[in-house]
Design an enzyme around this catalytic site. Structure first.
Site, short mmCIF file in Angstrom:
data_model
loop_
_atom_site.label_atom_id
_atom_site.label_comp_id
_atom_site.label_asym_id
_atom_site.label_seq_id
_atom_site.Cartn_x
_atom_site.Cartn_y
_atom_site.Cartn_z
N LYS A 146 0.83 -1.20 0.00
CA LYS A 146 0.00 0.00 0.00
C LYS A 146 0.87 1.26 0.00
O LYS A 146 0.55 2.25 -0.67
CB LYS A 146 -0.93 0.01 1.21
CG LYS A 146 -1.82 1.26 1.32
CD LYS A 146 -2.71 1.46 0.10
CE LYS A 146 -3.48 2.78 0.12
NZ LYS A 146 -4.53 2.82 1.13
N LYS A 168 -0.12 11.63 5.44
CA LYS A 168 0.27 10.59 6.40
C LYS A 168 0.93 9.41 5.70
O LYS A 168 1.98 8.91 6.14
CB LYS A 168 -0.97 10.15 7.18
CG LYS A 168 -0.76 9.00 8.16
CD LYS A 168 -1.14 7.65 7.58
CE LYS A 168 -2.61 7.57 7.22
NZ LYS A 168 -2.97 6.23 6.70
#
Length: 292
Positions: free
Chosen positions: A171, A239
């Site tokens: 990811k 983030k």
């Protein structure tokens, strides 16, 4: 496995939970804001007043929260998933968090008698609504096999990529590619607009060639329309790029483009645009170009 608990009913978690209801599962949701829980109930699910209540009868627990500390908060403690889910339940963390945290929490989950999978998703809000998410899964092969039907209810491209933590590593790579693509598309559109080109026509022909991408397909029109309603917020991509740059440094891997785009995303967020869709990175390009 018919009972599924979903912890976190945000932009991604709520449509995933609704698709599980549509697939025939008994779905119990918990969210900090009641309105999202009410929406799930209106679509045929159940609501819980606490995490402990949500997971007590669950065969599968899915967590979908923003960041590593949020995952730790919902799984730990007396009211958390690990203390209250029944032995043998699958725990699928669909959040995007640090790979090392995912691997550590997987060990804690196994110690609590659960079967952990880190299964972050890609595809944005529309992908979640349509049930066509790409899901990269880390964990034991037998646990992945057991979770297949549940994952099929929310995703389309579902791949086991290795042991615990591997899903989060893939990811992170996904977010690196997407961010660099959004930046490149932003620069290209600003360039086209500066020359007065028919941008709709330009994106059509670019999309049919080697420059074509899902980023162009899904984000190009949003940039042309200056419509940055969030499908995936810039603050979350900020983030994720922090995860990428930190993990790359630990692995002694150079990510110069990723690092540069991470700084541009950080600047955009710091200017107050963290709530925009990540295509809102286009605003930074326009600002740097003296354009609107």
């Amino acid at each position: 496995m018919t009972n599924v608990a979903v912890i976190g009913l945000g932009i991604m978690g709520l449509p995933m939970a609704i698709n599980l209801v549509k697939a025939g599962y008994t779905v119990t949701g918990f969210n900090r804001s009641q309105d999202k829980t009410d929406k799930l109930v209106a679509d045929g699910g159940k609501g819980a007043a606490s995490i402990a209540e949500a997971v007590k009868e669950a065969d599968v627990v899915i967590t979908m929260v923003p960041d590593s500390p949020d995952v730790e908060a919902v799984v730990s403690g007396d009211d958390g998933v690990f203390a209250n889910a029944k032995k043998g339940a699958l725990w699928i963390d669909a959040s995007s968090i640090r790979p090392d945290v995912a691997a550590r929490l997987a060990e804690d989950a196994r110690a609590a008698g659960l079967r952990p999978l880190d299964a972050p998703v890609s595809g944005g809000e529309q992908g979640a609504i349509d049930g066509v998410l790409s899901i990269m899964v880390g964990g034991a092969a037998e646990d992945f096999a057991a979770a297949q039907d549940v994952l099929n209810a929310v995703g389309k491209t579902i791949v086991h990529v290795g042991p615990s933590g591997s899903g989060q590593t893939v990811k992170a790579a996904n977010q690196l590619i997407v961010a660099v693509n959004i930046q490149a598309l932003s620069e290209a559109i600003a360039f086209l607009e500066a020359y007065g080109v028919d941008t709709d026509a330009a994106l059509k022909v670019l999309g049919g060639g080697l420059a074509g991408s899902k980023v162009l397909d899904q984000k190009g029109q949003k940039m042309l329309d200056r419509n940055f309603d969030p499908g995936f917020r810039l603050a979350l991509h900020h983030k994720d790029l922090g995860i990428v740059t930190s993990a790359a440094r630990e692995a002694n891997v150079a990510v110069p483009l990723g690092a540069a785009v991470a700084q541009l995303v950080a600047a955009t967020v710091n200017q107050g645009d963290g709530g925009l869709d990540h295509s809102g990175l286009f605003k930074q390009v326009l600002q740097q170009s003296g354009r609107k």
